[in-house]
Design an enzyme around this catalytic site. Structure first.
Site: not given
Ligand code: ATP
Length: 292
Positions: A15, A106, A111, A146
């Site tokens: 996304k 990131s 997730g 999200d």
């Molecule tokens: P956003 O942009 O929605 O803030 P993000 O990219 O910053 O998302 P994610 O990669 O979705 O963050 O990870 C957020 C947290 O969710 C991590 O700390 C991770 O341990 C937990 N998590 C649980 N399941 C998953 C998964 N399938 N993939 C990634 N992270 C996961």
């Protein structure tokens, strides 16, 4: 005779918050946002199939960064959908294989996108006629703000805490380079460090969504989390400079970082820039892709 679906493979696309305005905060602490979001052609990959027992397997470059327990959003999605459909475990066992290709924590919603892909794929196996709106709003939203937009997985404007979405038709495929310097970013810490939360919302989209109009429009928008994220994690600033210096027409951070994107005139130009950045920064996650 109806043919039963046995196995499904689904992309859980990255996304990209092309613009992200923080416009307020609810009494419960959630931030109010206005965001223009697109989805990349790259992402995690989910394979779901009927099985003798419930299994969850994770592979891929970032496999070691995600939990393989029930705290993984894929498992939460499985269990909540099973509950909503009132399915007994012994009649609905599945093997789920998650190929974790996206960096974790990131700013590209890996997730949430995994959870959304799991919901859509499992619904196809268990209840093909289930209304998408039920998946999106009754289960998705409970898993994360999200997740509903990741069930949509099309260019959209998001409001509220991210769950009020309006699809944007006629959006062009944008050639992008995504560059992530590595460190995981703590989203709540970035929000907590914001000095200003009541910012103006997004300006109206231009009447034409051609690349030049989009780039001009993006120039009038912001990612309100970027300044704080760069100060917490200076490598984000380096990623933005790399994209600028490689000829991006526009560069910005997605979500709360650390992934940044640059928009290029063509996928060929993006591929060339990605190769050059990766050569200079071998430890970074760098990829050329299209978003739409
Ligand atoms: P956003 O942009 O929605 O803030 P993000 O990219 O910053 O998302 P994610 O990669 O979705 O963050 O990870 C957020 C947290 O969710 C991590 O700390 C991770 O341990 C937990 N998590 C649980 N399941 C998953 C998964 N399938 N993939 C990634 N992270 C996961």
């Amino acid at each position: 005779m109806d043919q039963q679906v046995n196995q499904l493979v689904r992309l859980a696309p990255a996304k990209i918050n092309l613009a992200l305005h923080v416009t307020g905060q609810r009494d419960d602490g959630y931030h109010l946002l206005e965001s223009f979001v697109a989805f990349a052609e790259i992402g995690d990959r989910l394979c779901v199939e009927h099985s003798e027992s419930d299994e969850f397997v994770v592979s891929g470059r970032f496999a070691s960064h995600v939990p393989i327990s029930s705290s993984n959003l894929v498992i939460k999605a499985r269990d909540r959908l099973r509950g909503l459909l009132d399915l007994k475990q012994q009649h609905s066992r599945v093997r789920i294989h998650l190929e974790k290709n996206l960096p974790v924590a990131s700013g590209i919603g890996g997730g949430s996108s995994d959870a959304a892909a799991a919901l859509v794929a499992l619904a196809c196996l268990w209840s093909p006629n289930l209304d998408r709106k039920v998946l999106r709003d009754e289960i998705g939203l409970g898993l994360g703000a999200d997740v509903p937009m990741c069930v949509d997985a099309k260019p959209l404007l998001a409001k509220g805490i991210g769950q009020e979405t309006t699809l944007v038709d006629g959006f062009p495929a944008l050639a992008l380079v995504m560059a992530n310097p590595g460190p995981a970013v703590n989203t709540s810490a970035i929000f907590a460090a914001l000095k200003q939360r009541n910012n103006p919302g997004l300006p109206p989209l231009p009447p034409s969504l051609e690349l030049s109009d989009m780039v001009k429009w993006l120039g009038e928008t912001r990612n309100d989390l970027q300044e704080v994220a760069v100060s917490v994690e200076p490598e984000i600033g380096e990623a933005l400079s790399e994209l600028d210096q490689s000829g991006a027409a526009f560069a910005r951070m997605s979500g709360s970082g650390a992934t940044c994107f640059g928009i290029f005139s063509s996928i060929e130009a993006a591929t060339e820039a990605a190769g050059a950045i990766q050569a200079r920064r071998p430890g970074w996650f760098v990829v050329a892709t299209e978003a739409r």
